[in-house]
Design a protein around this motif. Structure first.
Motif, PDB file in Angstrom:
ATOM      1  N   ARG A  48       0.858  -1.182   0.000  1.00 52.69           N
ATOM      2  CA  ARG A  48       0.000   0.000   0.000  1.00 52.69           C
ATOM      3  C   ARG A  48       0.896   1.234   0.000  1.00 52.69           C
ATOM      4  O   ARG A  48       2.112   1.136   0.187  1.00 52.69           O
ATOM      5  N   VAL A  49       0.294   2.407  -0.217  1.00 48.97           N
ATOM      6  CA  VAL A  49       1.009   3.673  -0.099  1.00 48.97           C
ATOM      7  C   VAL A  49       0.268   4.517   0.931  1.00 48.97           C
ATOM      8  O   VAL A  49      -0.954   4.654   0.877  1.00 48.97           O
ATOM      9  N   ILE A  50       1.028   5.078   1.862  1.00 48.24           N
ATOM     10  CA  ILE A  50       0.452   5.796   2.996  1.00 48.24           C
ATOM     11  C   ILE A  50       0.789   7.271   2.895  1.00 48.24           C
ATOM     12  O   ILE A  50       1.925   7.645   2.608  1.00 48.24           O
ATOM     13  N   GLU A  51      -0.214   8.093   3.165  1.00 46.97           N
ATOM     14  CA  GLU A  51      -0.016   9.534   3.254  1.00 46.97           C
ATOM     15  C   GLU A  51       0.069   9.937   4.727  1.00 46.97           C
ATOM     16  O   GLU A  51      -0.671   9.423   5.561  1.00 46.97           O
ATOM     17  N   GLN A  52       0.989  10.829   5.034  1.00 47.73           N
ATOM     18  CA  GLN A  52       1.139  11.313   6.408  1.00 47.73           C
ATOM     19  C   GLN A  52       1.277  12.835   6.373  1.00 47.73           C
ATOM     20  O   GLN A  52       1.971  13.391   5.517  1.00 47.73           O
ATOM     21  N   ASN A  53       0.613  13.503   7.298  1.00 49.58           N
ATOM     22  CA  ASN A  53       0.736  14.947   7.423  1.00 49.58           C
ATOM     23  C   ASN A  53       1.746  15.264   8.514  1.00 49.58           C
ATOM     24  O   ASN A  53       1.596  14.822   9.656  1.00 49.58           O
ATOM     25  N   ILE A  54       2.785  16.017   8.179  1.00 51.57           N
ATOM     26  CA  ILE A  54       3.835  16.258   9.158  1.00 51.57           C
ATOM     27  C   ILE A  54       3.531  17.467  10.039  1.00 51.57           C
ATOM     28  O   ILE A  54       4.313  17.787  10.931  1.00 51.57           O
ATOM     29  N   THR A  62      -4.932   6.251   2.532  1.00 49.52           N
ATOM     30  CA  THR A  62      -4.156   5.039   2.290  1.00 49.52           C
ATOM     31  C   THR A  62      -4.544   4.519   0.911  1.00 49.52           C
ATOM     32  O   THR A  62      -5.719   4.225   0.664  1.00 49.52           O
ATOM     33  N   VAL A  63      -3.583   4.440   0.020  1.00 51.14           N
ATOM     34  CA  VAL A  63      -3.832   3.939  -1.328  1.00 51.14           C
ATOM     35  C   VAL A  63      -3.608   2.431  -1.308  1.00 51.14           C
ATOM     36  O   VAL A  63      -2.505   1.968  -1.029  1.00 51.14           O
ATOM     37  N   ASN A  64      -4.647   1.680  -1.594  1.00 49.39           N
ATOM     38  CA  ASN A  64      -4.580   0.228  -1.485  1.00 49.39           C
ATOM     39  C   ASN A  64      -4.284  -0.436  -2.824  1.00 49.39           C
ATOM     40  O   ASN A  64      -4.363   0.180  -3.882  1.00 49.39           O
ATOM     41  N   ASN A  65      -3.970  -1.702  -2.742  1.00 48.16           N
ATOM     42  CA  ASN A  65      -3.577  -2.518  -3.883  1.00 48.16           C
ATOM     43  C   ASN A  65      -4.632  -2.459  -4.995  1.00 48.16           C
ATOM     44  O   ASN A  65      -5.783  -2.857  -4.789  1.00 48.16           O
ATOM     45  N   PRO A  66      -4.259  -1.979  -6.187  1.00 46.13           N
ATOM     46  CA  PRO A  66      -5.238  -1.909  -7.286  1.00 46.13           C
ATOM     47  C   PRO A  66      -5.462  -3.239  -7.988  1.00 46.13           C
ATOM     48  O   PRO A  66      -6.389  -3.363  -8.786  1.00 46.13           O
ATOM     49  N   GLY A 118      -7.004   8.330  -4.420  1.00 48.30           N
ATOM     50  CA  GLY A 118      -6.502   6.968  -4.295  1.00 48.30           C
ATOM     51  C   GLY A 118      -7.174   5.970  -5.208  1.00 48.30           C
ATOM     52  O   GLY A 118      -6.851   4.780  -5.173  1.00 48.30           O
ATOM     53  N   THR A 119      -8.097   6.406  -6.076  1.00 46.74           N
ATOM     54  CA  THR A 119      -8.786   5.500  -6.994  1.00 46.74           C
ATOM     55  C   THR A 119      -7.895   5.217  -8.204  1.00 46.74           C
ATOM     56  O   THR A 119      -7.445   6.146  -8.880  1.00 46.74           O
ATOM     57  N   PRO A 120      -7.620   3.947  -8.515  1.00 45.73           N
ATOM     58  CA  PRO A 120      -6.772   3.634  -9.665  1.00 45.73           C
ATOM     59  C   PRO A 120      -7.462   3.946 -10.990  1.00 45.73           C
ATOM     60  O   PRO A 120      -8.695   3.862 -11.099  1.00 45.73           O
ATOM     61  N   ILE A 121      -6.675   4.304 -11.987  1.00 40.35           N
ATOM     62  CA  ILE A 121      -7.201   4.654 -13.312  1.00 40.35           C
ATOM     63  C   ILE A 121      -6.777   3.620 -14.349  1.00 40.35           C
ATOM     64  O   ILE A 121      -7.614   3.049 -15.048  1.00 40.35           O
ATOM     65  N   ARG A 122      -5.472   3.383 -14.468  1.00 40.79           N
ATOM     66  CA  ARG A 122      -4.974   2.453 -15.479  1.00 40.79           C
ATOM     67  C   ARG A 122      -3.565   2.030 -15.098  1.00 40.79           C
ATOM     68  O   ARG A 122      -2.878   2.695 -14.329  1.00 40.79           O
ATOM     69  N   THR A 123      -3.159   0.911 -15.681  1.00 42.85           N
ATOM     70  CA  THR A 123      -1.846   0.324 -15.390  1.00 42.85           C
ATOM     71  C   THR A 123      -1.135   0.007 -16.695  1.00 42.85           C
ATOM     72  O   THR A 123      -1.769  -0.448 -17.655  1.00 42.85           O
ATOM     73  N   PHE A 544      -3.862  14.475  -1.427  1.00 33.77           N
ATOM     74  CA  PHE A 544      -4.968  13.588  -1.748  1.00 33.77           C
ATOM     75  C   PHE A 544      -6.277  14.210  -1.283  1.00 33.77           C
ATOM     76  O   PHE A 544      -6.334  14.918  -0.282  1.00 33.77           O
ATOM     77  N   ILE A 545      -7.357  13.929  -1.991  1.00 34.77           N
ATOM     78  CA  ILE A 545      -8.679  14.421  -1.620  1.00 34.77           C
ATOM     79  C   ILE A 545      -9.187  13.576  -0.458  1.00 34.77           C
ATOM     80  O   ILE A 545      -9.149  12.349  -0.498  1.00 34.77           O
ATOM     81  N   GLN A 546      -9.643  14.236   0.582  1.00 38.51           N
ATOM     82  CA  GLN A 546     -10.102  13.504   1.772  1.00 38.51           C
ATOM     83  C   GLN A 546     -11.558  13.110   1.652  1.00 38.51           C
ATOM     84  O   GLN A 546     -12.351  13.842   1.087  1.00 38.51           O
TER      85      GLN A 546
END
Length: 546
Positions: A48-54, A62-66, A118-123, A544-546
């Motif tokens: 996954r890919v995680i966003e963090q606010n510092i 959290t961007v999950n497995n597409p 976080g919505t996948p578009i294409r690969t 990212f859009i919340q």
């Protein structure tokens, strides 16, 4: 060292302080980190890919497995992909057309485009081009993509590493008479690999180094349209070319970190660029039909051909962070990630060694050779100062930041503005030493750049002794750490030393007294969050859009 590493950015306020996670007032308020979720350092999940606010320390998107079964037959999961299947993200960046995010899968050798929610578009899959097996047989195979970025002309650029990895089914096999230690691998279904003869279980060869390359992708079609390959023999950079990992671009050129070369190569990215890779939407070819010249989009059948001599990279400068001949065993498994600061200084993750860890010198080996284990590593940040005299023909390391022995397996690195958590610490430290808390000097302590480092085995200060007898500081479980990079906190500053001896403490006069300790940490179980196995790390150019 004659040049300061962190410069005052003027009178600008470093942070607003009221930002919500994912909706920063300033661009540097968030970062995104690839969590490979790769055991034994984290839960062996799909990634996954995680966003963090510092600013607030809050987790954002959290961007999950597409690569799910639901996406089979869609542009998100083309036929070459394994769906459901692993992701294991490595490279990530945001920006480009529409501010989308592009995230690389080392597990399935692909690049996926995402909306900012976080919505996948294409690969696009690299497997057909690289000759890797299709479907489950190609899981984690080599060559595999690592870091990614965007070129000034709008094309995407992807680092591709060909080397021997313990979890790649098509790595080189054992030599006759060699014993497969197999406990070193987390995938017992892949026995008999030569990588298992090393600690850590990765190594390269001349043939695989020559097969590492940088792919150019058009944003509009996500097709590979160009490449940069190994310079010709005798040309600058040929001997150090290999497993390409990190990428960044400045007005000087494209900087590439060589994972198994211990050097950063500066490539003239404009040299050899074909007509089809001149920028966004340029992958159109001219064809004469019926005597007329027309423009036609290339399609999936027009697979880019690798290995053309005209696509060899032109290396203009070498930043060597290890030294010695290209065959120096200490170059193996060194530089993964690189970053600039605002002054143009280059920072690189560097896994230094106290032993070469040659073939057969792995933990518990049956050959009676010396045993290599985590205690041989000395993680540090190597720095090449932009304003120092040209020393590229020799050893180019101008300064270092030695991380304490509890920080191991560092993969991501990024310069950023000081975080709110870090600001609280350094201001409290100054006040404790007698500074006026209301003074401008205390306020300006936070108005500087700092360094974010992603580590898979993270134990700052060696407070956890763990169960690994090889190194009392080694503790699996990762997160992101923040360090100061000013001249008072590099190695040797104020007469302090940092030996990296895992049996040495942190008390006065002991060898690790001068080791860098973080001013803030983010993510991971220690912060009440999920355990992660962080890889590439990037500030978010658009939240990212919340």
């Amino acid at each position: 060292m004659t040049v300061g590493l962190a410069l005052n950015a003027g009178s600008a306020v470093a942070h607003d302080g009221g930002n919500d996670a994912g909706t920063p007032v300033c661009l540097e308020a968030n970062y995104m980190v690839s969590d490979a979720q790769f055991g034994p350092f984290a839960a062996d999940g799909p990634g996954r890919v995680i966003e963090q606010n510092i600013i607030t320390g809050e987790r954002g998107i959290t961007v999950n497995n597409p690569f799910s079964a639901a996406n089979v037959g869609t542009p998100i999961c083309p036929p070459e992909m394994e769906c459901p299947g692993p992701w294991k993200p490595t490279g990530n960046f945001s920006g480009g057309l529409n501010g989308h995010a592009f995230i690389t899968s080392a597990g399935q050798q692909a690049l996926t485009e995402f909306h900012r929610d976080g919505t996948p578009i294409r690969t696009t899959s690299y497997r057909p081009l690289m000759g890797n097996p299709i479907g489950p047989a190609g899981r984690g195979s080599v060559p595999r993509p690592l870091g990614s970025q965007i070129l000034p002309n709008g094309n995407l650029i992807q680092a591709v590493c060909d080397a021997n990895f313990f979890n790649a089914s098509n790595s080189d096999p054992l030599a006759p008479g060699e014993v497969d230690p197999n406990p070193l691998t987390t995938n017992p279904a892949i026995p008999g690999l030569a990588a298992n003869q090393f600690f850590p279980p990765v190594f390269t060869t001349a043939a695989r180094s020559a097969n590492s390359r940088l792919l150019v992708i058009d944003q509009e079609t996500m097709q590979v349209i160009d490449e940069y390959s190994q310079p010709a023999e005798g040309e600058l950079g040929h001997d150090l070319w290999g497993c390409a990992a990190g990428i960044m671009v400045s007005s000087e050129g494209m900087f590439i970190s060589m994972f198994h070369g211990g050097a950063v190569l500066v490539v003239d990215w404009k040299d050899g660029v074909e007509d089809t890779s001149c920028g966004v939407g340029c992958n159109k070819v001219k064809r004469k039909e019926d005597g007329k010249e027309e423009m036609h989009d290339t399609d999936g059948d027009d697979l880019f051909k690798l290995g053309k001599d005209k696509n060899r990279a032109k290396v203009t400068r070498v930043i060597d962070f290890v030294g010695g001949p290209a065959s120096n065993p200490n170059r193996r498994d060194t530089l993964r990630a690189i970053s600039f600061d605002e002054s143009g200084n280059v920072y690189a993750t560097n896994r230094r060694r106290s032993a070469e860890c040659l073939r057969g010198e792995f933990g518990g080996n049956p050959y009676g050779k010396p045993v290599c284990n985590p205690s041989v590593f000395r993680q540090r940040i190597s720095i090449d100062l932009a304003n120092e005299p040209n020393d590229d023909a020799n050893y180019a390391e101008d300064a270092t930041i030695a991380l304490d022995p509890g920080i191991n397996v560092i993969a991501g690195l990024r310069i950023n503005r000081m975080s709110a958590r870090g600001c609280d610490l350094v201001q409290a430290e100054a006040v404790a030493n007698g500074a006026d808390p209301a003074s401008r000097a205390v306020a300006e302590l936070c108005n500087v750049e700092t360094l974010l480092v992603a580590s898979s085995a993270t134990n700052p200060g060696c407070v956890n002794h763990g169960a690994n007898p090889a190194n009392q500081c080694f503790t699996p479980g990762g997160y992101v750490l923040e360090y100061r990079i000013d001249a008072d906190h590099v190695d040797g500053a104020n007469g302090k030393s940092c030996t990296g001896n895992p049996n040495d403490g942190f008390g006065p006069g002991e060898g690790n007294e001068g080791c860098a300790l973080p001013i803030a940490t983010f993510g991971g179980a220690v912060n009440g969050d999920d355990n992660i196995d962080p890889r590439m790390l990037m500030p978010i150019q658009r939240g990212f859009i919340q």
